[in-house]
Design a protein around this motif. Structure first.
Motif, PDB file in Angstrom:
ATOM      1  N   ARG A  33       0.830  -1.204   0.000  1.00 30.14           N
ATOM      2  CA  ARG A  33       0.000   0.000   0.000  1.00 30.14           C
ATOM      3  C   ARG A  33       0.865   1.255   0.000  1.00 30.14           C
ATOM      4  O   ARG A  33       0.596   2.214  -0.709  1.00 30.14           O
ATOM      5  CB  ARG A  33      -0.935   0.017   1.213  1.00 30.14           C
ATOM      6  CG  ARG A  33      -2.252  -0.636   0.924  1.00 30.14           C
ATOM      7  CD  ARG A  33      -3.239  -0.437   2.045  1.00 30.14           C
ATOM      8  NE  ARG A  33      -3.239  -1.684   2.802  1.00 30.14           N
ATOM      9  CZ  ARG A  33      -3.186  -1.799   4.109  1.00 30.14           C
ATOM     10  NH1 ARG A  33      -3.176  -0.737   4.866  1.00 30.14           N
ATOM     11  NH2 ARG A  33      -3.172  -2.959   4.696  1.00 30.14           N
ATOM     12  N   LEU A  36       2.311   1.688  -3.391  1.00 29.86           N
ATOM     13  CA  LEU A  36       1.276   2.177  -4.312  1.00 29.86           C
ATOM     14  C   LEU A  36       1.013   3.664  -4.091  1.00 29.86           C
ATOM     15  O   LEU A  36       0.920   4.437  -5.046  1.00 29.86           O
ATOM     16  CB  LEU A  36      -0.014   1.372  -4.131  1.00 29.86           C
ATOM     17  CG  LEU A  36      -1.181   1.742  -5.036  1.00 29.86           C
ATOM     18  CD1 LEU A  36      -0.789   1.568  -6.502  1.00 29.86           C
ATOM     19  CD2 LEU A  36      -2.395   0.894  -4.703  1.00 29.86           C
ATOM     20  N   MET A  37       0.923   4.073  -2.827  1.00 27.77           N
ATOM     21  CA  MET A  37       0.721   5.498  -2.527  1.00 27.77           C
ATOM     22  C   MET A  37       1.904   6.325  -3.023  1.00 27.77           C
ATOM     23  O   MET A  37       1.725   7.400  -3.581  1.00 27.77           O
ATOM     24  CB  MET A  37       0.532   5.702  -1.015  1.00 27.77           C
ATOM     25  CG  MET A  37      -0.806   5.236  -0.507  1.00 27.77           C
ATOM     26  SD  MET A  37      -2.160   6.154  -1.240  1.00 27.77           S
ATOM     27  CE  MET A  37      -1.908   7.740  -0.498  1.00 27.77           C
ATOM     28  N   CYS A  40       1.659   6.658  -6.731  1.00 26.41           N
ATOM     29  CA  CYS A  40       0.611   7.624  -7.082  1.00 26.41           C
ATOM     30  C   CYS A  40       1.100   9.052  -6.868  1.00 26.41           C
ATOM     31  O   CYS A  40       0.857   9.927  -7.696  1.00 26.41           O
ATOM     32  CB  CYS A  40      -0.656   7.362  -6.270  1.00 26.41           C
ATOM     33  SG  CYS A  40      -1.544   5.892  -6.779  1.00 26.41           S
ATOM     34  N   CYS A  41       1.789   9.278  -5.761  1.00 25.58           N
ATOM     35  CA  CYS A  41       2.314  10.623  -5.482  1.00 25.58           C
ATOM     36  C   CYS A  41       3.345  11.035  -6.521  1.00 25.58           C
ATOM     37  O   CYS A  41       3.337  12.166  -6.999  1.00 25.58           O
ATOM     38  CB  CYS A  41       2.912  10.676  -4.085  1.00 25.58           C
ATOM     39  SG  CYS A  41       1.685  10.608  -2.766  1.00 25.58           S
ATOM     40  N   GLY A  43       3.547   9.917  -9.559  1.00 26.82           N
ATOM     41  CA  GLY A  43       2.814  10.142 -10.806  1.00 26.82           C
ATOM     42  C   GLY A  43       2.130  11.499 -10.815  1.00 26.82           C
ATOM     43  O   GLY A  43       2.196  12.227 -11.805  1.00 26.82           O
ATOM     44  N   ALA A  44       1.474  11.845  -9.701  1.00 24.68           N
ATOM     45  CA  ALA A  44       0.798  13.145  -9.614  1.00 24.68           C
ATOM     46  C   ALA A  44       1.813  14.277  -9.699  1.00 24.68           C
ATOM     47  O   ALA A  44       1.568  15.295 -10.358  1.00 24.68           O
ATOM     48  CB  ALA A  44      -0.002  13.238  -8.315  1.00 24.68           C
TER      49      ALA A  44
END
Length: 186
Positions: A33, A36-37, A40-41, A43-44
């Motif tokens: 997790r 994954l977070m 995502c961060c 990527g953002a």
């Protein structure tokens, strides 16, 4: 069936082993997790960086676009004052910012040619507009004047000075000028 019974007996006899294995699984889930977070961060952040790069590159190209009068002469003269909002920064093309759209709307509504003289500059503060843009405006006889200014004043905001500068600005503008100060500081 014998294997199930043996496993059940082992779990009762060695509860620590079950708990330890369970904790390892939970740690892996938390780790996944977390990864994954993190992904995502990242990527953002990458998307944000690409957008920032586009805006940064557009500042110079939009300045160059508005460095010359746009539109047709022998009609209405529209003068735009301000900062990056008047330059159209953030729009996909400089003529799709509010200045270009307003000029096109005036042309369509009046049936007259519209020449746009955009005196704005990205990053301009109210004092920059007063010092650099108002003197150039004074030499013109525009039919329409708009100004969007104020967003860059937030960095060194002084309410009393801002109010004095707004008075100086309004004193130097022709009657009927439309002004937007974004954000509203008064």
């Amino acid at each position: 069936s014998d294997q199930r019974t043996a496993a059940s007996t082992a779990r009762r006899i060695f509860p620590v082993a079950r708990t330890s294995r369970h904790n390892v699984t939970r740690k892996r889930e938390r780790s996944l997790r977390g990864q994954l977070m993190e992904a995502c961060c990242v990527g953002a952040l990458a998307v944000w960086a690409v957008k920032l790069l586009r805006v940064t590159r557009s500042v110079d190209s939009y300045r160059q676009y508005w460095a010359v009068p746009r539109g047709e002469t022998d009609g209405l003269l529209y003068v735009a004052l301000g900062d990056s909002a008047a330059q159209g920064v953030g729009a996909s093309q400089p003529e799709l910012g509010y200045v270009g759209l307003l000029a096109e709307h005036m042309r369509q509504r009046t049936g007259k040619p519209v020449e746009v003289l955009n005196l704005s500059r990205s990053g301009a503060t109210l004092q920059d507009l007063i010092r650099d843009q108002l003197p150039r405006l004074a030499a013109l006889t525009p039919d329409v004047v708009t100004g969007a200014i104020g967003g860059n004043d937030i960095l060194h905001y002084d309410g009393a000075q801002f109010a004095r500068d707004v008075c100086t600005l309004t004193d130097g503008l022709p009657a009927g000028t439309a002004i937007a100060d974004v954000p509203y500081f008064m």
